[in-house]
Motif scaffolding. Structure first.
Motif, PDB file in Angstrom:
ATOM      1  N   GLN A   1       7.773 -11.385  -5.839  1.00  0.00           N
ATOM      2  CA  GLN A   1       5.995 -11.718  -5.582  1.00  0.00           C
ATOM      3  C   GLN A   1       5.511 -11.102  -4.501  1.00  0.00           C
ATOM      4  O   GLN A   1       5.369  -9.593  -4.406  1.00  0.00           O
ATOM      5  CB  GLN A   1       4.913 -12.414  -5.891  1.00  0.00           C
ATOM      6  CG  GLN A   1       5.374 -13.202  -7.254  1.00  0.00           C
ATOM      7  CD  GLN A   1       4.673 -13.020  -8.051  1.00  0.00           C
ATOM      8  OE1 GLN A   1       5.433 -12.198  -8.424  1.00  0.00           O
ATOM      9  NE2 GLN A   1       3.697 -13.506  -9.207  1.00  0.00           N
ATOM     10  N   GLY A   2       6.635 -11.358  -3.129  1.00  0.00           N
ATOM     11  CA  GLY A   2       6.161 -10.999  -2.051  1.00  0.00           C
ATOM     12  C   GLY A   2       6.560  -9.078  -1.859  1.00  0.00           C
ATOM     13  O   GLY A   2       6.241  -8.543  -1.434  1.00  0.00           O
ATOM     14  N   LEU A   3       8.156  -9.156  -2.441  1.00  0.00           N
ATOM     15  CA  LEU A   3       8.678  -7.744  -2.433  1.00  0.00           C
ATOM     16  C   LEU A   3       8.198  -6.651  -3.601  1.00  0.00           C
ATOM     17  O   LEU A   3       7.940  -5.602  -3.116  1.00  0.00           O
ATOM     18  CB  LEU A   3      10.118  -7.519  -3.420  1.00  0.00           C
ATOM     19  CG  LEU A   3      12.223  -8.238  -2.240  1.00  0.00           C
ATOM     20  CD1 LEU A   3      12.674  -8.803  -3.318  1.00  0.00           C
ATOM     21  CD2 LEU A   3      11.859  -8.135  -1.176  1.00  0.00           C
ATOM     22  N   ASP A   4       7.561  -7.181  -4.395  1.00  0.00           N
ATOM     23  CA  ASP A   4       6.410  -6.550  -5.098  1.00  0.00           C
ATOM     24  C   ASP A   4       5.507  -6.418  -4.129  1.00  0.00           C
ATOM     25  O   ASP A   4       5.053  -5.036  -4.507  1.00  0.00           O
ATOM     26  CB  ASP A   4       5.982  -7.106  -6.897  1.00  0.00           C
ATOM     27  CG  ASP A   4       7.650  -7.516  -7.395  1.00  0.00           C
ATOM     28  OD1 ASP A   4       8.853  -6.673  -7.347  1.00  0.00           O
ATOM     29  OD2 ASP A   4       7.498  -8.222  -8.098  1.00  0.00           O
ATOM     30  N   PHE A   5       4.538  -6.947  -4.325  1.00  0.00           N
ATOM     31  CA  PHE A   5       3.390  -6.312  -2.777  1.00  0.00           C
ATOM     32  C   PHE A   5       3.904  -5.121  -2.121  1.00  0.00           C
ATOM     33  O   PHE A   5       3.090  -4.832  -1.568  1.00  0.00           O
ATOM     34  CB  PHE A   5       3.096  -8.487  -2.463  1.00  0.00           C
ATOM     35  CG  PHE A   5       1.471  -7.549  -1.941  1.00  0.00           C
ATOM     36  CD1 PHE A   5       0.751  -7.875  -2.229  1.00  0.00           C
ATOM     37  CD2 PHE A   5       2.396  -7.254  -0.119  1.00  0.00           C
ATOM     38  CE1 PHE A   5      -0.247  -7.429  -1.146  1.00  0.00           C
ATOM     39  CE2 PHE A   5       1.020  -6.911   0.451  1.00  0.00           C
ATOM     40  CZ  PHE A   5      -0.213  -7.044   0.075  1.00  0.00           C
ATOM     41  N   ILE A   6       4.812  -5.727  -1.099  1.00  0.00           N
ATOM     42  CA  ILE A   6       5.304  -4.471  -0.392  1.00  0.00           C
ATOM     43  C   ILE A   6       5.635  -2.991  -1.136  1.00  0.00           C
ATOM     44  O   ILE A   6       5.012  -2.091  -0.188  1.00  0.00           O
ATOM     45  CB  ILE A   6       6.455  -5.294   0.519  1.00  0.00           C
ATOM     46  CG1 ILE A   6       6.294  -5.978   1.221  1.00  0.00           C
ATOM     47  CG2 ILE A   6       6.995  -3.903   1.554  1.00  0.00           C
ATOM     48  CD1 ILE A   6       7.058  -7.036   1.559  1.00  0.00           C
ATOM     49  N   GLU A   7       6.724  -2.983  -1.946  1.00  0.00           N
ATOM     50  CA  GLU A   7       6.566  -2.377  -2.667  1.00  0.00           C
ATOM     51  C   GLU A   7       5.519  -1.342  -3.671  1.00  0.00           C
ATOM     52  O   GLU A   7       5.148  -0.131  -3.155  1.00  0.00           O
ATOM     53  CB  GLU A   7       7.557  -2.465  -4.250  1.00  0.00           C
ATOM     54  CG  GLU A   7       7.623  -1.050  -4.811  1.00  0.00           C
ATOM     55  CD  GLU A   7       8.991  -0.576  -4.622  1.00  0.00           C
ATOM     56  OE1 GLU A   7       8.774   0.490  -3.990  1.00  0.00           O
ATOM     57  OE2 GLU A   7       9.523  -0.477  -2.982  1.00  0.00           O
ATOM     58  N   SER A   8       4.439  -1.866  -3.759  1.00  0.00           N
ATOM     59  CA  SER A   8       2.817  -1.285  -3.907  1.00  0.00           C
ATOM     60  C   SER A   8       1.926  -1.720  -2.954  1.00  0.00           C
ATOM     61  O   SER A   8       0.827  -0.893  -3.423  1.00  0.00           O
ATOM     62  CB  SER A   8       2.843  -1.698  -5.779  1.00  0.00           C
ATOM     63  OG  SER A   8       2.329  -3.500  -5.149  1.00  0.00           O
ATOM     64  N   THR A   9       1.745  -2.023  -2.231  1.00  0.00           N
ATOM     65  CA  THR A   9       0.808  -1.914  -0.966  1.00  0.00           C
ATOM     66  C   THR A   9       0.582  -0.080  -1.128  1.00  0.00           C
ATOM     67  O   THR A   9       1.210   0.851  -0.609  1.00  0.00           O
ATOM     68  CB  THR A   9       1.016  -2.204   0.498  1.00  0.00           C
ATOM     69  OG1 THR A   9       1.982  -1.649   0.694  1.00  0.00           O
ATOM     70  CG2 THR A   9       0.985  -3.535   0.389  1.00  0.00           C
TER      71      THR A   9
END
Length: 581
Positions: free
Chosen positions: A178-186
């Motif tokens: 979830q953290g990786l996906d968040f960073i990817e989409s900021t």
């Protein structure tokens, strides 16, 4: 070599200065912030802290290149209250949230760190164990998912029920993704604040095995026998008050540590789960580098409370010993090219202040913490803080509430429901807290000073919602007894709620034979316990017989409409014949 004339050289030099002045200064940009919270990771469950069984290379690297706070503590050693303090910047004494209350007050969450960041241009996200009852997470976060261990499964499925692309994974892996996906989409035009709250290494209480980890950490500690706990001898358990020996700290010890097989399984599981979190942190850092965000992203790693690993033949947290209140805290700011180990006492309530300071925002006046940015920036090596309040004031039958203070050299605490039970430790000479000095004549002055300091800090960190009942009264009534109509004396108690209490959901009355016992909350004649009732008038006395003409003391505390406990009233002196003083 061609030489330019002086005016032209000066012109080019000035032009160069102007060009550099127009370039953005990375240090002036608002940083991204990642706040990583672990569940039940105590202060020494970290390789950098010198623990040979904790394999945490990524946390260690953050500590080695950032700021490591070696005396970080939580103000309340339990997840619900500690997390509420992390959001609101308030002591439990103020936010008054625990497992058995209703929602935390909305006014506190209006000033929570994610709400203020979101209102001031940050893109905010949260994933993992939220741990606080609050219904408006959309006010705090642009994207979020709140989840914890699934307690309907009394086995490994409690940790393995979430999926990534159809594959069931451990909650640690799920939160990391979830953290990786968040960073990817900021968004590229906003700074971000990502709050990741891992459920590990919390035991899965409903399962006999207690600890479940990812297969990627199976190999760790396989050929290792972990030594038994310090202070594991029976004498240290017997030194505890009876209500501690009979409570949850002991019960959970029987779940996890009371045999060698359980002990080895539990500690290895605990450390393997922490290593699983460490692996996810490494992936997050790699993603930041891939996205070009690593030079302007501050990473904070912290535990939500301490933990007993069999010391004193106890498990869990909740108590005021250092095992229970001390946590790891690392703040890595890539913009600061220096490392510091900080010995000063810092608190969980300091973390939201630090986050807002990093973002360039003013701190709410109501908050209790201080920003740690001066430590991170190397501008300050010491805090103007010599004493901190520590407390666990949730009223629950199986966990004795306690409160006290800690200094660099001393620890004092007492149990709320019988303040005669006190402990005093000289941490400088006795860091393991094994020699209780409370009855030693040589240290009575120290005990008195710390006792007074506890009272002072309790008053400082209380608020209007804790206001006690007032206008206490005692009425004498004569009631007919049976058909013979013989008169029987009966006492009735009444009180008035604070103007800030909308409704009473329960009360507790204590009646004491002396002012001294009343001051320690000891109802030697009657302790009603929690009575689920809205009654605040004509409450009948139901304690031991009273002697006519003798002086007694009574006081009351109540639970409000959301089951939040308020303080005891001042004691009222009365005589058995019903007159008031």
């Amino acid at each position: 070599m061609n030489k330019c004339s002086f005016p032209w050289c000066l012109f080019y030099i000035l032009l160069s200065f102007v060009a550099r002045a127009q370039e953005p200064d990375p240090s002036s940009e608002r940083p991204n912030i990642i706040f990583i919270l672990t569940d039940d990771q105590r202060f020494d469950a970290l390789g950098y802290a010198g623990n040979p069984y904790a394999h945490t290379p990524e946390m260690d690297r953050l500590a080695q290149t950032g700021t490591y706070f070696e005396t970080a503590m939580v103000t309340t050693p339990i997840c619900a209250a500690s997390r509420a303090s992390l959001f609101t910047g308030l002591y439990e004494r103020s936010h008054n949230f625990n497992f058995q209350t209703g929602n935390i007050r909305a006014e506190y969450m209006e000033e929570s760190y994610p709400t203020l960041l979101k209102k001031n241009g940050y893109y905010t996200g949260f994933f993992g164990k939220y741990g606080v009852k609050y219904d408006e997470l959309e006010k705090q976060f642009d994207v979020y998912e709140s989840y914890d261990r699934n307690n309907q499964y009394p086995d490994r499925r409690g940790y393995f029920y979430k999926t990534i692309q159809g594959d069931t994974v451990h909650l640690t892996r799920y939160t990391g993704q979830q953290g990786l996906d968040f960073i990817e989409s900021t968004p590229s035009d906003q700074p971000f604040c990502l709050s990741l709250s891992f459920c590990a290494p919390h035991a899965h209480d409903g399962a006999p095995e207690q600890y479940f980890w990812q297969s990627s950490t199976d190999q760790l500690l396989q050929n290792t026998t972990i030594p038994g706990p310090e202070l594991g001898e029976e004498a240290y358990f017997q030194a505890q008050p009876q209500f501690v020996r009979d409570g949850f700290n002991r019960l959970r010890w029987t779940w996890r540590y009371d045999t060698e097989e359980k002990y080895q399984h539990s500690l290895k599981g605990y450390y393997r789960m922490i290593s699983g979190i460490d692996m996810e942190i490494a992936k997050l850092r790699a993603k930041l580098e891939e996205k070009g965000l690593d030079k302007n992203t501050v990473i904070i790693v912290m535990g939500d409370n301490g933990y007993f690993l069999g010391e004193r033949q106890l498990a869990g947290k909740w108590l005021m010993y250092d095992n229970s209140i001390r946590v790891p805290l690392i703040i890595y700011d890539p913009r600061v090219q220096q490392h510091s180990d900080v010995k000063d006492m810092v608190l969980n309530v300091d973390v939201p202040s630090t986050i807002l300071d990093l973002a360039g925002l003013e701190l709410p006046n109501s908050w209790h913490g201080k920003s740690l940015v001066p430590f991170i920036a190397g501008k300050n090596r010491h805090f103007d803080r010599d004493t901190v309040l520590i407390e666990h004031i949730w009223e629950f039958d199986h966990i004795a509430p306690s409160e006290g203070v800690r200094t660099a050299d001393w620890k004092y605490f007492r149990y709320v429901n019988d303040k005669r039970v006190e402990e005093l430790y000289h941490l400088k000479e006795d860091p393991k807290e094994t020699h209780n000095l409370i009855n030693n004549p040589e240290y009575q002055r120290t005990a008195s000073v710390l006792r007074d300091k506890t009272d002072e800090l309790i008053a400082r960190y209380s608020n209007k919602y804790r206001d006690a009942p007032s206008q206490l009264s005692v009425d004498l009534i004569n009631m007919p007894k049976n058909e013979a109509e013989v008169l029987e004396t009966q006492l009735e108690f009444s009180w008035q709620l604070s103007e800030f209490t909308k409704k009473q959901s329960a009360y507790q009355i204590v009646v004491s034979s002396s002012e001294e016992l009343s001051a320690t909350n000891t109802g030697d004649l009657w302790n009603s316990g929690q009575v689920r009732s809205a009654a605040s008038t004509q409450v009948n006395y139901a304690g031991n017989p009273l002697e006519e003409g003798k002086t007694y003391y009574w006081k009351v505390r109540i639970w409000d409409e959301d089951n939040r406990l308020v303080d005891y009233s001042k004691a009222l002196k009365f005589t058995a014949k019903g007159s008031e003083d």
